[in-house]
Design a protein around this motif. Structure first.
Motif, PDB file in Angstrom:
ATOM      1  N   UNK A 154       0.710  -0.920   0.011  1.00 55.85           N
ATOM      2  CA  UNK A 154      -0.201  -0.085   0.015  1.00 55.85           C
ATOM      3  C   UNK A 154       0.860   1.185  -0.089  1.00 55.85           C
ATOM      4  N   UNK A 155       1.854   1.382   0.768  1.00 58.05           N
ATOM      5  CA  UNK A 155       2.610   2.457   1.054  1.00 58.05           C
ATOM      6  C   UNK A 155       3.890   2.626  -0.215  1.00 58.05           C
ATOM      7  N   UNK A 156       4.423   1.366  -0.361  1.00 56.84           N
ATOM      8  CA  UNK A 156       5.552   1.475  -1.333  1.00 56.84           C
ATOM      9  C   UNK A 156       6.747   2.158  -0.829  1.00 56.84           C
ATOM     10  N   UNK A 157       7.281   2.759  -1.673  1.00 58.81           N
ATOM     11  CA  UNK A 157       8.548   3.434  -1.262  1.00 58.81           C
ATOM     12  C   UNK A 157       9.594   2.982  -0.225  1.00 58.81           C
ATOM     13  N   UNK A 158       9.961   3.893   0.781  1.00 60.38           N
ATOM     14  CA  UNK A 158      11.094   3.264   1.718  1.00 60.38           C
ATOM     15  C   UNK A 158      10.437   2.373   2.441  1.00 60.38           C
ATOM     16  N   UNK A 159       9.027   2.383   2.655  1.00 62.28           N
ATOM     17  CA  UNK A 159       8.363   1.244   3.468  1.00 62.28           C
ATOM     18  C   UNK A 159       8.864  -0.020   2.941  1.00 62.28           C
ATOM     19  N   UNK A 160       8.598  -0.175   1.717  1.00 62.24           N
ATOM     20  CA  UNK A 160       8.593  -1.495   0.705  1.00 62.24           C
ATOM     21  C   UNK A 160      10.098  -1.866   0.942  1.00 62.24           C
ATOM     22  N   UNK A 161      10.747  -0.791   0.528  1.00 58.99           N
ATOM     23  CA  UNK A 161      12.401  -1.078   0.337  1.00 58.99           C
ATOM     24  C   UNK A 161      13.161  -1.700   1.751  1.00 58.99           C
ATOM     25  N   UNK A 162      12.711  -0.982   2.869  1.00 58.37           N
ATOM     26  CA  UNK A 162      13.301  -1.257   4.212  1.00 58.37           C
ATOM     27  C   UNK A 162      12.834  -3.092   4.480  1.00 58.37           C
ATOM     28  N   UNK A 163      11.576  -3.394   4.223  1.00 60.22           N
ATOM     29  CA  UNK A 163      10.878  -4.329   4.579  1.00 60.22           C
ATOM     30  C   UNK A 163      11.393  -5.499   3.633  1.00 60.22           C
ATOM     31  N   UNK A 164      11.695  -5.106   2.418  1.00 61.31           N
ATOM     32  CA  UNK A 164      12.176  -5.864   1.391  1.00 61.31           C
ATOM     33  C   UNK A 164      13.439  -6.338   1.726  1.00 61.31           C
ATOM     34  N   UNK A 165      14.505  -5.364   2.085  1.00 62.94           N
ATOM     35  CA  UNK A 165      15.617  -5.680   2.711  1.00 62.94           C
ATOM     36  C   UNK A 165      15.926  -6.869   3.659  1.00 62.94           C
ATOM     37  N   UNK A 166      14.874  -6.611   4.769  1.00 64.70           N
ATOM     38  CA  UNK A 166      14.821  -7.435   5.774  1.00 64.70           C
ATOM     39  C   UNK A 166      14.653  -8.803   5.196  1.00 64.70           C
ATOM     40  N   UNK A 167      13.543  -8.967   4.311  1.00 68.40           N
ATOM     41  CA  UNK A 167      13.173 -10.323   3.847  1.00 68.40           C
ATOM     42  C   UNK A 167      14.317 -10.998   3.205  1.00 68.40           C
ATOM     43  N   UNK A 168      15.136 -10.112   2.264  1.00 71.50           N
ATOM     44  CA  UNK A 168      16.310 -10.714   1.722  1.00 71.50           C
ATOM     45  C   UNK A 168      17.237 -11.172   2.681  1.00 71.50           C
ATOM     46  N   UNK A 169      17.548 -10.567   3.864  1.00 75.57           N
ATOM     47  CA  UNK A 169      18.351 -10.819   5.015  1.00 75.57           C
ATOM     48  C   UNK A 169      17.873 -12.300   5.306  1.00 75.57           C
ATOM     49  N   UNK A 170      16.526 -12.401   5.933  1.00 78.61           N
ATOM     50  CA  UNK A 170      16.071 -13.701   6.412  1.00 78.61           C
ATOM     51  C   UNK A 170      16.086 -14.813   5.634  1.00 78.61           C
ATOM     52  N   UNK A 171      15.866 -14.427   4.346  1.00 75.22           N
ATOM     53  CA  UNK A 171      15.829 -15.466   3.032  1.00 75.22           C
ATOM     54  C   UNK A 171      17.388 -16.299   2.911  1.00 75.22           C
ATOM     55  N   UNK A 172      18.339 -15.430   2.947  1.00 69.56           N
ATOM     56  CA  UNK A 172      19.636 -15.898   2.757  1.00 69.56           C
ATOM     57  C   UNK A 172      20.521 -16.332   4.016  1.00 69.56           C
ATOM     58  N   UNK A 173      19.708 -16.496   5.271  1.00 70.14           N
ATOM     59  CA  UNK A 173      20.374 -17.166   6.462  1.00 70.14           C
ATOM     60  C   UNK A 173      19.906 -18.580   6.228  1.00 70.14           C
ATOM     61  N   UNK A 174      21.018 -19.602   6.673  1.00 75.14           N
ATOM     62  CA  UNK A 174      20.821 -20.892   6.489  1.00 75.14           C
ATOM     63  C   UNK A 174      20.092 -21.593   7.598  1.00 75.14           C
ATOM     64  N   UNK A 175      18.855 -21.943   7.327  1.00 76.48           N
ATOM     65  CA  UNK A 175      17.901 -22.262   8.203  1.00 76.48           C
ATOM     66  C   UNK A 175      18.333 -23.519   9.095  1.00 76.48           C
ATOM     67  N   UNK A 176      18.745 -24.117   8.467  1.00 77.04           N
ATOM     68  CA  UNK A 176      19.376 -25.644   9.474  1.00 77.04           C
ATOM     69  C   UNK A 176      20.457 -25.057  10.343  1.00 77.04           C
ATOM     70  N   UNK A 177      21.423 -24.409   9.989  1.00 77.63           N
ATOM     71  CA  UNK A 177      22.431 -23.986  10.746  1.00 77.63           C
ATOM     72  C   UNK A 177      21.911 -23.191  11.879  1.00 77.63           C
ATOM     73  N   UNK A 178      21.002 -22.248  11.788  1.00 81.34           N
ATOM     74  CA  UNK A 178      20.293 -21.536  12.857  1.00 81.34           C
ATOM     75  C   UNK A 178      19.947 -22.555  13.732  1.00 81.34           C
ATOM     76  N   UNK A 179      19.143 -23.530  13.365  1.00 77.13           N
ATOM     77  CA  UNK A 179      18.468 -24.440  14.234  1.00 77.13           C
ATOM     78  C   UNK A 179      19.404 -25.188  15.116  1.00 77.13           C
TER      79      UNK A 179
END
Length: 519
Positions: free
Chosen positions: A339-364
């Motif tokens: 809905x807001x796009x812009x900086x809101x979208x960019x910031x949350x999208x960067x957070x998603x990219x960080x979490x998606x690149x974390x090795x899930x099994x290693x974290x466990x």
């Protein structure tokens, strides 16, 4: 909505009433039990999580019920979608079966458990399964060394049946899913022409056999080795107190040597009354219906039916906590991004990219290594899964909201002065409900698969939780016990297939191309 609201209200009210009155209602007791077991969910002696969860259930239930009466007529689009879902028989009947399994899981200790449902002693009835108090053997007139031990209701039932002093009513499956290790099981042997056969089989018996003082208590008198249906190999003997007094050797059905070191004579010891030879089945034991273990036992000595039931309960409890959490986070962030796009979208999208690149099994693995044992449990595992599971929902909602926010009905809402929250929750959210509902069954199946995989690898739940993943691991470590893998495989696959059928039916019934809120 009304039915779900009534259920939430009843469950929360039973939890609160049970805590106040000391009654352990099935399933409702879970909130306060978890609150007391997990250190950070209670403060001193106050189980704040139990009170908070129960109050929240009542509040949400009351709101849902009141909204169902005051919200006006039902949405015709939703009614058409539900009618279409009922017409897809495979998904509809699968949902009925899943609801039935959920009801069975809700019955909890009234269906599966070692505590008696009711005990009649000295003219009064006691209900051990539904009270918080832990009874001891002495409370029911059993003395001796075990008088101070927690009451063993299976033994108590046999004792009352023999003495006529009372009556015990046990659950249909009188075993706990975990922490209830059984003695080795045994099966009758049949003697035909001097050869022993197991049951009605046509092959002579190979393995261990024993004569029992007491079959129910697994008190062995003599234990033999059998080959080709005859005594062939070592033999050992114990007195009724469990002290070994006798040893020897058999060959082709006849004794060739023996040694006795007890009081009295050897002949007197061998002549003690005991059962006919029975096949001894050490854990994991195969299915033995005559002892009540219809699917056998695990390598830890737990009953398979009870353990599978405990795993079913864990899956449903995990879903009730996991699904609301990830959808709350995913929907909220996804709508804000779209809905807001812009900086809101960019910031949350960067957070998603960080979490998606974390090795899930290693974290466990890291969490399993560094988290203290008293903090490990279902809550910690679900917390980790939630951290890594909301991104897909958020991304999908972001894409949908990007498209929907440009439609004419949103522009009209802005023109008439609708605020941001009203546009998000009264206009945009209803038009994404088909996507959300379609994802729920598949998210549920993904949760079950994740829990099973983590437990199979050894990074999942602690031993006090029943887990289908640990049962699969147990079965693959004991390939000579095929009932472990086969029963678990059937339970797991059946559950996932039912959920998939429901998901496919929901996806077809809620297809936005068939019924929409706008033209």
């Amino acid at each position: 909505m009304r039915a779900i609201g009534f259920f939430f209200t009843l469950l929360g009210a039973l939890a609160i009433a049970g805590e106040v009155k000391g009654i352990a209602f099935p399933t409702a007791r879970w909130f306060f039990t978890v609150s007391r077991e997990v250190p950070w969910l209670h403060a001193e002696s106050v189980p704040w999580f139990g009170w908070a969860a129960s109050a929240l259930l009542v509040l949400v239930g009351v709101v849902m019920v009141s909204r169902s009466f005051t919200g006006g007529p039902g949405d015709p689009v939703i009614r058409r979608r539900m009618k279409r879902f009922r017409e897809i028989k495979r998904g509809y009947y699968s949902l009925i079966i899943l609801v039935f399994l959920a009801v069975l899981a809700l019955l909890d200790q009234s269906l599966v458990g070692k505590r008696a449902l009711a005990v009649k002693y000295e003219g009064r009835w006691i209900f051990p399964a539904f009270v918080a108090k832990e009874f001891k053997n002495k409370d029911f007139g059993m003395d001796g060394e075990s008088a101070e031990a927690p009451a063993n209701y299976r033994d108590l039932k046999r004792h009352f049946a023999a003495t006529g002093k009372g009556k015990v009513i046990l659950p249909p499956v009188p075993y706990d899913p975990t922490g209830d290790t059984l003695a080795p099981r045994s099966r009758p042997l049949e003697l035909r022409d001097g050869i022993y056969y197991e049951g009605r089989g046509d092959k002579p018996y190979f393995g261990l056999a024993a004569r029992y003082y007491d079959i129910e208590d697994s008190k062995i008198h003599l234990r033999y080795t059998m080959r080709n249906g005859k005594f062939n190999g070592p033999v050992d003997g114990w007195d009724k107190e469990g002290a070994q007094l006798y040893s020897g050797e058999f060959q082709d059905g006849a004794p060739v040597s023996d040694k006795f070191n007890g009081e009295g004579g050897k002949e007197e010891f061998l002549a003690v009354e005991s059962s006919e030879p029975r096949a001894v089945k050490y854990h994991p034991a195969p299915p033995t219906p005559d002892t009540g273990n219809f699917l056998g036992t695990t390598s830890q000595g737990y009953d398979m039916v009870a353990y599978l039931y405990g795993g079913l309960q864990v899956n449903f409890k995990a879903a009730l906590l996991f699904l609301p959490a990830i959808y709350l986070v995913g929907i909220t962030l996804g709508m804000l991004m779209g809905y807001f796009g812009g900086w809101v979208d960019i910031i949350i999208h960067r957070i998603i990219e960080v979490f998606e690149n974390m090795p899930f099994l290693f974290i466990i693995i890291i969490f399993s290594s560094v988290v203290p044992q008293d903090l490990k449990g279902l809550g910690m595992i679900l917390f980790i899964l939630v951290i890594f599971s909301w991104m897909g929902i958020a991304t999908l909602l972001r894409t949908t909201i990007y498209r929907e926010r440009e439609r004419d009905y949103i522009s009209a809402a802005r023109v008439i002065g609708a605020g941001t929250s009203r546009i998000l929750f009264r206009h945009l959210l209803p038009n994404t409900i088909s996507i959300i509902v379609t994802l729920v069954p598949f998210t549920f199946s993904g949760l079950i698969s994740a829990l099973t995989a983590l437990d199979y690898l050894g990074f999942g739940l602690p031993p006090e939780y029943a887990s289908w993943g640990k049962l699969l691991n147990d079965g693959l470590a004991n390939l000579s016990a095929p009932w472990l893998v086969s029963a678990t495989f059937v339970a797991l696959v059946s559950m996932l297939v039912l959920i998939t059928f429901v998901g496919e039916a929901v996806r077809e019934a809620f297809d936005p191309k068939k019924y929409t809120y706008y033209r």
